[in-house]
Design a protein around this motif. Structure first.
Motif, mmCIF file in Angstrom:
data_model
loop_
_atom_site.group_PDB
_atom_site.id
_atom_site.type_symbol
_atom_site.label_atom_id
_atom_site.label_comp_id
_atom_site.label_asym_id
_atom_site.label_seq_id
_atom_site.Cartn_x
_atom_site.Cartn_y
_atom_site.Cartn_z
ATOM 1 N N VAL A 204 0.635 -1.454 -0.386
ATOM 2 C CA VAL A 204 0.088 0.010 -0.281
ATOM 3 C C VAL A 204 0.847 1.216 0.203
ATOM 4 N N CYS A 205 1.482 1.335 0.790
ATOM 5 C CA CYS A 205 2.815 2.263 0.977
ATOM 6 C C CYS A 205 3.393 2.558 -0.695
ATOM 7 N N LEU A 206 4.228 1.816 -0.925
ATOM 8 C CA LEU A 206 4.437 1.563 -2.276
ATOM 9 C C LEU A 206 3.675 2.319 -3.353
ATOM 10 N N ILE A 207 2.250 1.886 -3.303
ATOM 11 C CA ILE A 207 1.021 2.537 -4.325
ATOM 12 C C ILE A 207 0.906 4.011 -4.480
ATOM 13 N N MET A 208 0.665 3.930 -2.597
ATOM 14 C CA MET A 208 0.665 5.562 -2.297
ATOM 15 C C MET A 208 1.712 6.735 -2.688
ATOM 16 N N LEU A 209 3.169 6.309 -2.912
ATOM 17 C CA LEU A 209 4.055 6.589 -2.846
ATOM 18 C C LEU A 209 4.332 7.924 -4.108
ATOM 19 N N PRO A 210 3.597 7.750 -5.284
ATOM 20 C CA PRO A 210 3.813 8.942 -6.283
ATOM 21 C C PRO A 210 3.048 10.024 -5.544
ATOM 22 N N PHE A 211 1.669 9.647 -5.150
ATOM 23 C CA PHE A 211 1.009 10.310 -4.897
ATOM 24 C C PHE A 211 1.131 11.010 -3.012
ATOM 25 N N ASP A 212 1.712 11.184 -2.502
ATOM 26 C CA ASP A 212 2.854 11.593 -1.471
ATOM 27 C C ASP A 212 2.847 12.409 -1.685
ATOM 28 N N ARG A 213 2.713 13.119 -2.482
ATOM 29 C CA ARG A 213 4.077 14.373 -2.529
ATOM 30 C C ARG A 213 3.825 15.835 -1.762
ATOM 31 N N THR A 214 4.739 16.238 -0.876
ATOM 32 C CA THR A 214 4.529 17.517 -0.214
ATOM 33 C C THR A 214 4.494 18.563 -1.306
ATOM 34 N N ARG A 215 3.980 19.135 -0.717
ATOM 35 C CA ARG A 215 3.960 21.154 -2.000
ATOM 36 C C ARG A 215 5.157 21.295 -2.390
ATOM 37 N N ALA A 216 5.499 21.492 -3.174
ATOM 38 C CA ALA A 216 6.613 22.546 -3.399
ATOM 39 C C ALA A 216 7.142 23.788 -2.593
ATOM 40 N N GLN A 217 8.049 23.739 -2.461
ATOM 41 C CA GLN A 217 8.737 24.884 -1.884
ATOM 42 C C GLN A 217 8.892 26.156 -2.665
ATOM 43 N N PRO A 218 8.323 27.693 -2.655
ATOM 44 C CA PRO A 218 8.453 28.710 -3.781
ATOM 45 C C PRO A 218 9.963 29.369 -3.881
ATOM 46 N N TRP A 219 10.558 29.404 -3.110
ATOM 47 C CA TRP A 219 11.816 29.976 -3.189
ATOM 48 C C TRP A 219 12.671 30.247 -4.405
ATOM 49 N N ARG A 220 12.879 29.053 -5.181
ATOM 50 C CA ARG A 220 13.196 29.185 -6.323
ATOM 51 C C ARG A 220 12.678 29.940 -6.928
ATOM 52 N N GLU A 221 11.327 30.514 -7.111
ATOM 53 C CA GLU A 221 10.564 31.212 -7.938
ATOM 54 C C GLU A 221 10.611 32.286 -7.726
ATOM 55 N N ILE A 222 10.481 32.955 -5.837
ATOM 56 C CA ILE A 222 10.621 34.067 -5.343
ATOM 57 C C ILE A 222 11.952 34.618 -5.740
ATOM 58 N N ALA A 223 13.090 33.703 -5.761
ATOM 59 C CA ALA A 223 14.358 34.986 -6.112
ATOM 60 C C ALA A 223 14.303 34.969 -7.459
ATOM 61 N N ALA A 224 13.470 34.078 -8.292
ATOM 62 C CA ALA A 224 13.698 34.474 -9.751
ATOM 63 C C ALA A 224 12.701 35.933 -10.001
ATOM 64 N N GLN A 225 11.593 36.174 -9.973
ATOM 65 C CA GLN A 225 10.737 37.160 -9.787
ATOM 66 C C GLN A 225 11.603 38.430 -9.000
ATOM 67 N N VAL A 226 12.737 38.143 -7.788
ATOM 68 C CA VAL A 226 13.127 39.236 -7.676
ATOM 69 C C VAL A 226 13.872 39.911 -8.674
ATOM 70 N N ALA A 227 14.885 38.459 -9.274
ATOM 71 C CA ALA A 227 15.979 38.964 -10.041
ATOM 72 C C ALA A 227 15.321 39.848 -11.061
ATOM 73 N N THR A 228 14.521 39.623 -11.929
ATOM 74 C CA THR A 228 13.755 39.729 -12.845
ATOM 75 C C THR A 228 12.704 41.163 -13.516
ATOM 76 N N GLU A 229 12.296 40.962 -11.730
ATOM 77 C CA GLU A 229 11.356 42.555 -11.825
ATOM 78 C C GLU A 229 12.118 43.533 -10.962
ATOM 79 N N GLY A 230 11.469 44.771 -11.659
ATOM 80 C CA GLY A 230 12.453 45.529 -10.559
ATOM 81 C C GLY A 230 14.007 45.920 -10.772
ATOM 82 N N GLY A 231 14.191 46.565 -9.981
ATOM 83 C CA GLY A 231 15.837 46.749 -9.977
ATOM 84 C C GLY A 231 16.486 46.431 -8.702
#
Length: 477
Positions: free
Chosen positions: A339-366
């Motif tokens: 059961v655990c092996l079957i559930m593994l593909p669906f048992d994903r935690t929400r991805a953290q947004p820090w890469r996207e946050i850093a990318a927005q600060v780098a590309t927007e504004g000054g």
């Protein structure tokens, strides 16, 4: 009919071990580090043990030196990438799996050990721990290792193993305050042994070694405890529950009664060596004490803090079901693992947004646009605005700086003083022509901090539990 090979459980365990190692290692660098994982990286990157020691003392009461010190030397070899940081947890997690199997063999038999390993190996919590650059896999490894050695010297006294067991116990305490719960469970069962006439001194020597090695840290622990009570409780525990007094008293008395039963209760004839009772005590007592304390004092219960109990629960289930039926033990272990092996593909935690946050600060504004972070301990939603000295640079600046290397000014604003925070944001955004806010707050708490909507435009770029990201510009821009 051919007799079953005595090596078969070991061979099957080797297959489980290999599959678990692959699963634990899969996609280690796919998701960005979470804020707490970035804190691990920040701590490990300190220049030496002295600086590392001050990290948990100043900023993370309850977590101690050993994990960050070990991660420091590990990352000096393998680097500070997401894969490197998390790979130490993988190593510790597969070591824990091997220890669960060894403990099962030592306390019961090879087939019970195999069943316990199968139950634990693919448990979603085991997989999550393996993928997280935090101290919890180390707590698991050290606690299970200590229990294994304690059981061995209890039955086969050995001075050298007693010292090693004591060192493992001290390392557990130096990793996380939750280790006290497992040292306490061990001491309770050793008291039981003494009462019942088992006077082997070696387990007591092991406990003495643990306590002697931890004594130098006691003054630091006292200071950390004061910080937890006066400030850090704003973070992970929050405000006191308003339970009636009788519920608090009942919870404490109930926990005390269960503890007394483990120490003084009679052993069944079929288990004169108290194998099941030892495993049950290790599994139940830490969580029970933590739960009773959460009701009577302040909420502190979290599965992470009793992670070793989750591993020994697998052995308790396997051994307990085997008392009824070996066939059902095997079916339970195989079914749970499947059961655990079957559930593994669906048992994903929400991805953290820090890469996207850093990318927005780098590309927007000054590059002159400031990024604001709230100083202080990350507050529970219901916590009062209490001034405190936690994270004067802002906790969320740590994951942000891991991914963002630009020159934008980082500005700390007081998380416990919304009016002062708003004034600082308005002044700096007006001067720079734009800015960013990374906040842990929600609802009215964040609204009171955001600048005047008539003079400033605020756009929410990201929002989740305890993390919000805003772009702030003057209204006329």
């Amino acid at each position: 009919m051919l007799a079953r090979s005595p090596r078969r459980p070991v061979q099957i365990f080797a297959a489980i071990f290999g599959v678990a190692a692959v699963i634990y290692s899969y996609r280690l660098g796919a998701d960005a580090l979470g804020a707490s994982e970035a804190f691990s990286a920040w701590s490990a990157a300190k220049p030496g043990i002295g600086a590392i020691a001050r990290t948990p003392i100043l900023y993370e009461p309850g977590k101690f030196l050993f994990y960050y010190g070990a991660l420091h030397y590990y990352t000096r070899i393998f680097g500070l990438s997401e894969v490197s940081l998390r790979s130490m947890s993988v190593v510790l997690s597969i070591a824990t799996l091997a220890l669960v199997f060894a403990l099962g063999c030592e306390m019961f038999d090879d087939n019970t050990a195999l069943a316990a390993a199968a139950i634990w190996a693919f448990n979603p919590l085991a997989v999550v721990f393996a993928h997280t650059a935090r101290m919890y896999p180390m707590i698991l490894t050290l606690a299970v290792a200590q229990l294994l050695m304690l059981w061995r010297i209890r039955r086969r006294p050995s001075a050298s193993l007693a010292v090693l067991c004591g060192v493992a116990g001290a390392a557990l305490l130096y990793t996380h305050m939750g280790g006290i719960l497992f040292i306490g469970a061990a001491l309770a069962m050793l008291v039981r042994d003494y009462i019942r006439g088992r006077r082997n001194p070696m387990p007591w020597i092991a406990m003495a070694v643990t306590l002697v090695l931890f004594v130098p840290y006691v003054p630091v622990l006292r200071a950390q405890s004061e910080t937890m009570i006066s400030g850090h409780w704003l973070d992970w525990i929050g405000t006191q529950y308003e339970y009636p007094l009788w519920i608090k008293v009942a919870s404490v008395l109930g926990a005390a009664a269960v503890c007394a039963w483990f120490v003084f209760g009679a052993s069944p004839e079929l288990d004169r060596d108290d194998r099941l009772r030892w495993v049950a005590a290790w599994t139940i007592l830490p969580g029970l004490v933590l739960a009773a304390g959460s009701i009577a004092i302040r909420p502190a219960f979290n599965l992470r803090y009793i992670a070793p109990s989750l591993a020994t629960a697998a052995l308790l289930i396997a051994a307990g079901v085997a008392q009824v039926s070996v066939k059902w033990r095997n079916l339970t272990a195989a079914g749970f693992a499947l059961v655990c092996l079957i559930m593994l593909p669906f048992d994903r935690t929400r991805a953290q947004p820090w890469r996207e946050i850093a990318a927005q600060v780098a590309t927007e504004g000054g590059a002159a646009d400031p990024v604001f972070f709230e100083a202080g301990f990350v507050s529970n939603d219901n916590a009062p605005n209490v001034p405190n000295g936690g994270f004067p640079f802002g906790f969320y600046s740590i994951p942000f700086d891991y991914y963002f290397k630009g020159a934008n000014p980082r500005i700390a604003i007081p998380g416990f003083d919304s009016a002062a925070a708003r004034t600082t944001i308005e002044e700096r955004v007006s001067s720079a022509g734009g800015g960013w806010l990374v906040s842990w707050k929600e609802g009215d708490a964040i609204n009171s901090e955001l600048p005047d909507s008539k003079r400033f435009k605020t756009v929410e770029k990201y929002s989740s539990d305890r993390l919000a990201f805003y772009r702030i510009t003057p209204a006329h821009k």
